[in-house]
Write a protein that holds these residues in place. Structure first.
Motif, PDB file in Angstrom:
ATOM      1  N   LYS A   1      -6.784  39.625  36.326  1.00  0.00           N
ATOM      2  CA  LYS A   1      -6.483  39.846  34.917  1.00  0.00           C
ATOM      3  C   LYS A   1      -6.530  38.540  34.114  1.00  0.00           C
ATOM      4  N   ASP A   2      -6.774  37.423  34.795  1.00  0.00           N
ATOM      5  CA  ASP A   2      -6.909  36.135  34.122  1.00  0.00           C
ATOM      6  C   ASP A   2      -8.234  36.119  33.377  1.00  0.00           C
ATOM      7  N   ALA A   3      -8.207  35.929  32.069  1.00  0.00           N
ATOM      8  CA  ALA A   3      -9.426  35.986  31.258  1.00  0.00           C
ATOM      9  C   ALA A   3     -10.423  34.902  31.632  1.00  0.00           C
ATOM     10  N   ARG A   4      -9.961  33.864  32.304  1.00  0.00           N
ATOM     11  CA  ARG A   4     -10.870  32.787  32.711  1.00  0.00           C
ATOM     12  C   ARG A   4     -11.752  33.179  33.877  1.00  0.00           C
ATOM     13  N   LEU A   5     -11.367  34.228  34.614  1.00  0.00           N
ATOM     14  CA  LEU A   5     -12.041  34.558  35.865  1.00  0.00           C
ATOM     15  C   LEU A   5     -12.925  35.782  35.715  1.00  0.00           C
ATOM     16  N   PRO A   6     -14.146  35.702  36.208  1.00  0.00           N
ATOM     17  CA  PRO A   6     -15.040  36.861  36.184  1.00  0.00           C
ATOM     18  C   PRO A   6     -14.790  37.753  37.382  1.00  0.00           C
ATOM     19  N   THR A   7     -15.487  38.857  37.448  1.00  0.00           N
ATOM     20  CA  THR A   7     -15.450  39.698  38.631  1.00  0.00           C
ATOM     21  C   THR A   7     -16.192  38.995  39.763  1.00  0.00           C
ATOM     22  N   PHE A   8     -15.586  38.960  40.903  1.00  0.00           N
ATOM     23  CA  PHE A   8     -16.112  38.399  42.141  1.00  0.00           C
ATOM     24  C   PHE A   8     -16.083  36.866  42.138  1.00  0.00           C
ATOM     25  N   GLY A   9     -17.227  36.181  42.146  1.00  0.00           N
ATOM     26  CA  GLY A   9     -17.252  34.732  42.369  1.00  0.00           C
ATOM     27  C   GLY A   9     -16.508  33.952  41.295  1.00  0.00           C
ATOM     28  N   THR A  10     -15.420  33.260  41.672  1.00  0.00           N
ATOM     29  CA  THR A  10     -14.562  32.593  40.694  1.00  0.00           C
ATOM     30  C   THR A  10     -14.915  31.124  40.482  1.00  0.00           C
ATOM     31  N   GLY A  11     -15.624  30.515  41.434  1.00  0.00           N
ATOM     32  CA  GLY A  11     -15.862  29.074  41.361  1.00  0.00           C
ATOM     33  C   GLY A  11     -14.636  28.266  41.729  1.00  0.00           C
ATOM     34  N   PHE A  12     -13.680  28.896  42.420  1.00  0.00           N
ATOM     35  CA  PHE A  12     -12.442  28.202  42.788  1.00  0.00           C
ATOM     36  C   PHE A  12     -12.748  26.960  43.612  1.00  0.00           C
ATOM     37  N   GLY A  13     -12.040  25.897  43.283  1.00  0.00           N
ATOM     38  CA  GLY A  13     -12.170  24.648  44.015  1.00  0.00           C
ATOM     39  C   GLY A  13     -12.784  23.539  43.196  1.00  0.00           C
ATOM     40  N   VAL A  14     -13.641  23.879  42.253  1.00  0.00           N
ATOM     41  CA  VAL A  14     -14.286  22.846  41.435  1.00  0.00           C
ATOM     42  C   VAL A  14     -13.252  22.142  40.569  1.00  0.00           C
ATOM     43  N   ARG A  15     -12.467  22.919  39.831  1.00  0.00           N
ATOM     44  CA  ARG A  15     -11.453  22.301  38.955  1.00  0.00           C
ATOM     45  C   ARG A  15     -10.358  21.622  39.771  1.00  0.00           C
ATOM     46  N   LEU A  16      -9.963  22.246  40.878  1.00  0.00           N
ATOM     47  CA  LEU A  16      -8.931  21.674  41.745  1.00  0.00           C
ATOM     48  C   LEU A  16      -9.335  20.294  42.246  1.00  0.00           C
ATOM     49  N   LEU A  17     -10.527  20.198  42.819  1.00  0.00           N
ATOM     50  CA  LEU A  17     -10.947  18.937  43.422  1.00  0.00           C
ATOM     51  C   LEU A  17     -11.335  17.898  42.371  1.00  0.00           C
ATOM     52  N   ASP A  18     -11.901  18.353  41.264  1.00  0.00           N
ATOM     53  CA  ASP A  18     -12.185  17.399  40.189  1.00  0.00           C
ATOM     54  C   ASP A  18     -10.887  16.758  39.697  1.00  0.00           C
ATOM     55  N   ARG A  19      -9.849  17.577  39.548  1.00  0.00           N
ATOM     56  CA  ARG A  19      -8.556  17.039  39.098  1.00  0.00           C
ATOM     57  C   ARG A  19      -7.957  16.113  40.153  1.00  0.00           C
ATOM     58  N   PHE A  20      -8.097  16.469  41.408  1.00  0.00           N
ATOM     59  CA  PHE A  20      -7.611  15.636  42.507  1.00  0.00           C
ATOM     60  C   PHE A  20      -8.280  14.259  42.470  1.00  0.00           C
ATOM     61  N   VAL A  21      -9.578  14.250  42.230  1.00  0.00           N
ATOM     62  CA  VAL A  21     -10.308  12.985  42.163  1.00  0.00           C
ATOM     63  C   VAL A  21      -9.898  12.192  40.926  1.00  0.00           C
ATOM     64  N   ARG A  22      -9.831  12.841  39.770  1.00  0.00           N
ATOM     65  CA  ARG A  22      -9.444  12.165  38.521  1.00  0.00           C
ATOM     66  C   ARG A  22      -8.093  11.475  38.653  1.00  0.00           C
ATOM     67  N   ASP A  23      -7.134  12.200  39.192  1.00  0.00           N
ATOM     68  CA  ASP A  23      -5.750  11.727  39.186  1.00  0.00           C
ATOM     69  C   ASP A  23      -5.455  10.695  40.269  1.00  0.00           C
ATOM     70  N   ASN A  24      -6.243  10.667  41.320  1.00  0.00           N
ATOM     71  CA  ASN A  24      -5.879   9.837  42.466  1.00  0.00           C
ATOM     72  C   ASN A  24      -6.895   8.751  42.844  1.00  0.00           C
ATOM     73  N   TYR A  25      -8.137   8.886  42.407  1.00  0.00           N
ATOM     74  CA  TYR A  25      -9.161   7.954  42.903  1.00  0.00           C
ATOM     75  C   TYR A  25     -10.001   7.304  41.828  1.00  0.00           C
ATOM     76  N   GLU A  26      -9.757   7.616  40.566  1.00  0.00           N
ATOM     77  CA  GLU A  26     -10.466   6.956  39.473  1.00  0.00           C
ATOM     78  C   GLU A  26      -9.488   6.117  38.670  1.00  0.00           C
ATOM     79  N   LYS A  27      -9.929   4.943  38.276  1.00  0.00           N
ATOM     80  CA  LYS A  27      -9.089   4.050  37.487  1.00  0.00           C
ATOM     81  C   LYS A  27      -9.700   3.839  36.114  1.00  0.00           C
TER      82      LYS A  27
END
Length: 492
Positions: A466-492
């Protein structure tokens, strides 16, 4: 969909304004309500609109205002407005208007969001606008998207444009990951998948593709065993982004790419087997992440590795009872050919640590049905030998709204995958701790490197969120998670 930013805008066409909780309009919204003779206030009251993030109320052809329609979108409590809430607000707005006949929309974010918040709002818009309609030839006109352009009015147009340049790359990465998962398996087989990834060389990524001959020389018999029943050649694709300091060890991301999983000789039931075209969701997330890192010129060195196979029943297919020797030299007793993803990842992880000596390895996979039983669709499961990585991913999950939950690994689970005839077997003890024993298997192939396994079986494919950001089936989960992980911890 095109996203634009401006310092001011006209009220012609459609206009959208924000409201906080308790249906409290912004300054711009109050002025518009006054011009409309209080019509906005009446509409909010009549529709029980409260201002919660993602809520929408719409007025068509309002009198007293030179606009085709006015849309009020909720952003929640004023003091608690954050990026996730703004994403939900933008997504809800686009979902409401996407096929409604309007082609352009002006959204006032003045006083509501800073430049970063405006970009997160835009990201929500992009995510909600995603469609996979390429194979639909008889779609009715009334169901086709009409909204083409959104102009966001912000307090600092220049800063918002600069911020969006980075976040737009993330949106492109999410879209690509979704496309890969949603493509039919007769289009995305291992060789065709590899060719599609090869095109990302245009973004600045260095791409290398290994075929079965090269993998055989490397001793990747666990991965190759999964694909030996298919007429499609298995592939290993390596993507490199060199945006950090020369000589810095790379961050490494590894993805399971089973382009279709029948279960092999241990054949799956026919019902819902079509969804197994999405069993490469982990690899799709890695591809989307690498595209995002390259697109926003991330200041890190990173390597993405995806193992691509098709698991088919055939006279040459791997059998229950087979014993294979993995790249690590460890032998594996195959007791169930449907426990194939861990075989692919085991060799890919060993290759990653041997070839690149990375700072850490994070792998993603739609690995076990057991993770759905444990966590449903709301969280991905993480399993790690490193507290820093696990904590960083947990925080990144909260910040990106791609949430994870840590589950244990440890020597007490090893007995479940010990084999009496080989170094290990590829399944544990029945239904007990199924996700954990799969992670335990993977840990035997990381050679002591800091590592985390993310099981996205519940979050990478979601048939009805029911999340308007998500389509039916393939969500692309992991892209935003890992991009944020890299931004916050490994980029200066």
């Amino acid at each position: 969909m095109k996203i634009k930013f401006a310092a001011s805008g006209s009220a012609s066409g459609s206009i959208a304004v924000a409201a906080y909780d308790k249906a409290t309009l912004t300054v711009v919204g109050k002025a518009l309500d006054s011009d409309a003779g209080g019509a906005i206030t009446r509409a909010m009251k009549a529709s029980r609109f409260t201002g919660k993030a993602g809520e929408i109320v719409e007025l068509v052809a309002p009198s007293g205002v030179d606009a085709d329609r006015i849309v009020v979108f909720g952003v929640g409590t004023k003091s608690k407005v954050d990026g996730n809430g703004l994403e939900r607000a933008g997504a809800g707005l686009v979902k409401k208007l996407l096929t409604g006949g309007e082609t352009a929309l002006t959204v006032s974010l003045e006083g509501v969001a800073d430049s970063e918040g405006a970009s997160r709002f835009a990201l929500g818009c992009r995510m909600a606008a995603y469609r996979f309609d390429g194979y639909r030839t008889t779609l009715e006109e009334s169901k086709k998207p009409t909204l083409k352009t959104i102009t966001l009015i912000t307090d600092d147009e220049k800063a918002a444009k600069a911020s969006w340049k980075s976040w737009e790359a993330v949106a492109d990465g999410v879209d690509m990951a979704r496309d890969l998962v949603n493509e039919p398996p007769n289009v995305i087989d291992p060789p065709q998948y590899a060719k599609r990834v090869a095109k990302l060389a245009d973004t600045g990524l260095e791409i290398e593709i290994l075929g079965e001959k090269e993998m055989k020389k490397l001793g990747m018999n666990a991965l190759l065993g999964v694909g030996q029943g298919s007429v499609k050649e298995s592939q290993l694709v390596i993507m490199k982004w060199n945006g950090g300091k020369k000589g810095d060890k790379p961050l490494c991301f590894v993805g399971k790419g089973v382009t279709f999983d029948t279960g092999g000789i241990s054949l799956k039931p026919g019902a819902n087997m079509d969804e197994m075209k999405g069993d490469m969701g982990g690899s799709a997330a890695v591809v989307g992440l690498m595209r995002a890192l390259a697109g926003r010129k991330a200041k890190v060195n990173a390597v993405g590795i995806i193992g691509l196979v098709e698991n088919m029943p055939d006279g040459n297919a791997q059998r229950p009872g087979d014993i294979v020797t993995s790249m690590s030299g460890q032998t594996i007793e195959i007791l169930n050919t449907d426990a194939e993803g861990r075989l692919v990842l085991g060799d890919a992880l060993w290759y990653a640590q041997k070839e690149f000596d990375p700072q850490f390895m994070i792998n993603l996979a739609t690995l076990t049905g057991a993770i759905l039983i444990a966590l449903g669709h709301e969280h991905a499961g993480i399993f790690s030998n490193d507290d820093k990585i696990a904590d960083g991913l947990t925080k990144a999950g909260l910040a990106s709204d791609e949430k994870v939950w840590r589950l244990p690994v440890g020597p007490e689970y090893d007995r479940q995958i010990d084999s009496p005839v080989a170094d290990m077997k590829n399944i544990g003890e029945g239904r007990l701790a199924g996700s954990i024993t799969a992670a335990q298997f993977l840990q035997r192939h990381v050679n002591g490197k800091p590592w985390c396994h993310i099981d996205i079986a519940g979050t990478g494919m979601w048939p009805g969120s029911k999340d308007a950001r998500l389509p039916t089936f393939g969500t692309g989960f992991g892209v935003r998670l890992l991009d944020r992980f890299v931004r916050d911890n490994y980029e200066k």
